[in-house]
Design a protein around this motif. Structure first.
Motif, PDB file in Angstrom:
ATOM      1  N   MET A  68      -3.592 -63.946 -50.976  1.00 50.75           N
ATOM      2  CA  MET A  68      -4.468 -64.842 -50.220  1.00 50.75           C
ATOM      3  C   MET A  68      -5.851 -64.922 -50.872  1.00 50.75           C
ATOM      4  O   MET A  68      -6.452 -65.993 -50.928  1.00 50.75           O
ATOM      5  N   SER A  69      -6.328 -63.807 -51.379  1.00 50.65           N
ATOM      6  CA  SER A  69      -7.632 -63.797 -52.051  1.00 50.65           C
ATOM      7  C   SER A  69      -7.625 -64.686 -53.283  1.00 50.65           C
ATOM      8  O   SER A  69      -8.573 -65.430 -53.524  1.00 50.65           O
ATOM      9  N   MET A  70      -6.559 -64.614 -54.064  1.00 51.60           N
ATOM     10  CA  MET A  70      -6.495 -65.436 -55.269  1.00 51.60           C
ATOM     11  C   MET A  70      -6.407 -66.914 -54.914  1.00 51.60           C
ATOM     12  O   MET A  70      -7.045 -67.748 -55.564  1.00 51.60           O
ATOM     13  N   LEU A  71      -5.666 -67.244 -53.879  1.00 51.49           N
ATOM     14  CA  LEU A  71      -5.561 -68.635 -53.446  1.00 51.49           C
ATOM     15  C   LEU A  71      -6.911 -69.152 -52.948  1.00 51.49           C
ATOM     16  O   LEU A  71      -7.354 -70.232 -53.327  1.00 51.49           O
ATOM     17  N   SER A  72      -7.598 -68.358 -52.147  1.00 51.81           N
ATOM     18  CA  SER A  72      -8.924 -68.748 -51.648  1.00 51.81           C
ATOM     19  C   SER A  72      -9.934 -68.842 -52.782  1.00 51.81           C
ATOM     20  O   SER A  72     -10.759 -69.759 -52.821  1.00 51.81           O
ATOM     21  N   PHE A  73      -9.849 -67.898 -53.705  1.00 54.58           N
ATOM     22  CA  PHE A  73     -10.741 -67.904 -54.862  1.00 54.58           C
ATOM     23  C   PHE A  73     -10.580 -69.208 -55.646  1.00 54.58           C
ATOM     24  O   PHE A  73     -11.554 -69.872 -55.981  1.00 54.58           O
ATOM     25  N   TYR A  74      -9.337 -69.585 -55.900  1.00 54.92           N
ATOM     26  CA  TYR A  74      -9.080 -70.808 -56.656  1.00 54.92           C
ATOM     27  C   TYR A  74      -9.622 -72.018 -55.905  1.00 54.92           C
ATOM     28  O   TYR A  74     -10.288 -72.878 -56.481  1.00 54.92           O
TER      29      TYR A  74
END
Length: 109
Positions: A68-74
Motif C-alpha cells: 500500500m505504501s508503494m502504491l500511495s508513493f507512486y
C-alpha cells in the motif's frame, strides 16, 4: 569584483534523474515487477504489488503496508501528471489490494 561561476552548457550537463524514479526502481521496501504501474488493470496492479510484497525479504513492515505504501508513493509522486482515468485505476487498485489482504478501509490490524 565578484567572480561568478559559469555553468556548463546544457548539452554538457549530466541528465538529472528524478529521486522518486530511483526509489521506485531500487526501493528497500519492495522488489517491484517491471512496469507494474503502467498496467491498465487495477486487478493486475494489486496482484503484482501483493506478490512483490510477499516475496521481498528487504521490506521493513508487513506485506500489506509495504504494498500500500508503494502504491500511495507512486500516486503521490505522479501528482498532477495523472489523468483522471489513471488516478481512478490506482484508487481501484488500492481497494483491490485491501480485498486481497483481507483488510477493510480504516480497520487496523
Amino acid at each position: 569584483m565578484v567572480s561568478r561561476k559559469t555553468h556548463a552548457p546544457k548539452s554538457a550537463r549530466k541528465p538529472t534523474r528524478k529521486w522518486w524514479a530511483e526509489v521506485t526502481e531500487h526501493s528497500d521496501a519492495l522488489d517491484l515487477e517491471k512496469d507494474v504501474f503502467k498496467s491498465s488493470s487495477a486487478e493486475e496492479i494489486a496482484r503484482s504489488l501483493k506478490r512483490s510484497a510477499e516475496r521481498s525479504r528487504r521490506r521493513k513492515s508487513s506485506p500489506y503496508r509495504s504494498a500500500m505504501s508503494m502504491l500511495s508513493f507512486y500516486e503521490n509522486r505522479a501528482g498532477r501528471n495523472l489523468s483522471a482515468r489513471r488516478r481512478h485505476i490506482l484508487e481501484l487498485a488500492k481497494e483491490r489490494l485491501r480485498e486481497l489482504f483481507d483488510r477493510q478501509r480504516g480497520k487496523a490490524h
